[in-house]
Design a protein around this motif. Structure first.
Motif: not given
Length: 159
Positions: A82-110
């Motif tokens: 969606a971020g590839f197709a739409s600038e709006r999604m690149a600025k809304t959905a992509l950072p939300l999903a990416s932040a959740a993925i990054a936070a989950n990765g840090l949790q997984g490291t712990y």
């Protein structure tokens, strides 16, 4: 006569490497890299989710939290496309999903560090327990995929 060809007043090294680097920098400056990084986030999310599923399945999904990175993979892939197709999604959905993925990765490291500590002998037998316990650095790769999506959201888009 100089051994290096001159272009626009700057010395150039021989070979294709400087031109490839110049092109990459130009793509970042002109906003072309944002869309590419969005797609790389989508692909990375799917590949890591599949690998995590296989590894966590070996551990019989002994903890419910082991499902989170598997479920976040398709979410990250959808947000990346969606971020590839739409600038709006690149600025809304992509950072939300990416932040959740990054936070989950840090949790997984712990959780993986804790899992190694809970093996017989704990960290006093680190060499053995790191090899036989949960993979120590694997969750950081998930964090890196989330970081790529966050970076894509920060970059400017081509007009």
């Amino acid at each position: 006569m100089s051994p290096l060809p001159l272009r626009k007043g700057r010395a150039r090294a021989a070979g294709p490497a400087p031109y490839v680097l110049d092109r990459m920098v130009r793509n970042v400056r002109h906003g072309r890299f944002e869309r590419t990084l969005s797609l790389l986030t989508a692909a990375g999310s799917l590949v890591t989710a599949a690998e995590i599923y296989l590894e966590h399945d070996r551990a019989s999904f002994g903890n419910r939290v082991m499902w989170w990175p598997v479920l976040l993979g398709p979410v990250g892939a959808a947000a990346g496309v969606a971020g590839f197709a739409s600038e709006r999604m690149a600025k809304t959905a992509l950072p939300l999903a990416s932040a959740a993925i990054a936070a989950n990765g840090l949790q997984g490291t712990y959780l993986h560090v804790r899992g190694i500590a809970q093996k017989p002998g704990g960290w006093s037998m680190a060499r053995c327990n790191i090899e036989l316990g949960p993979p120590l650095f694997a969750p950081l790769l998930v964090t890196m995929v989330g970081g790529m999506g966050l970076l894509a959201a920060l970059l400017r888009r081509e007009r």
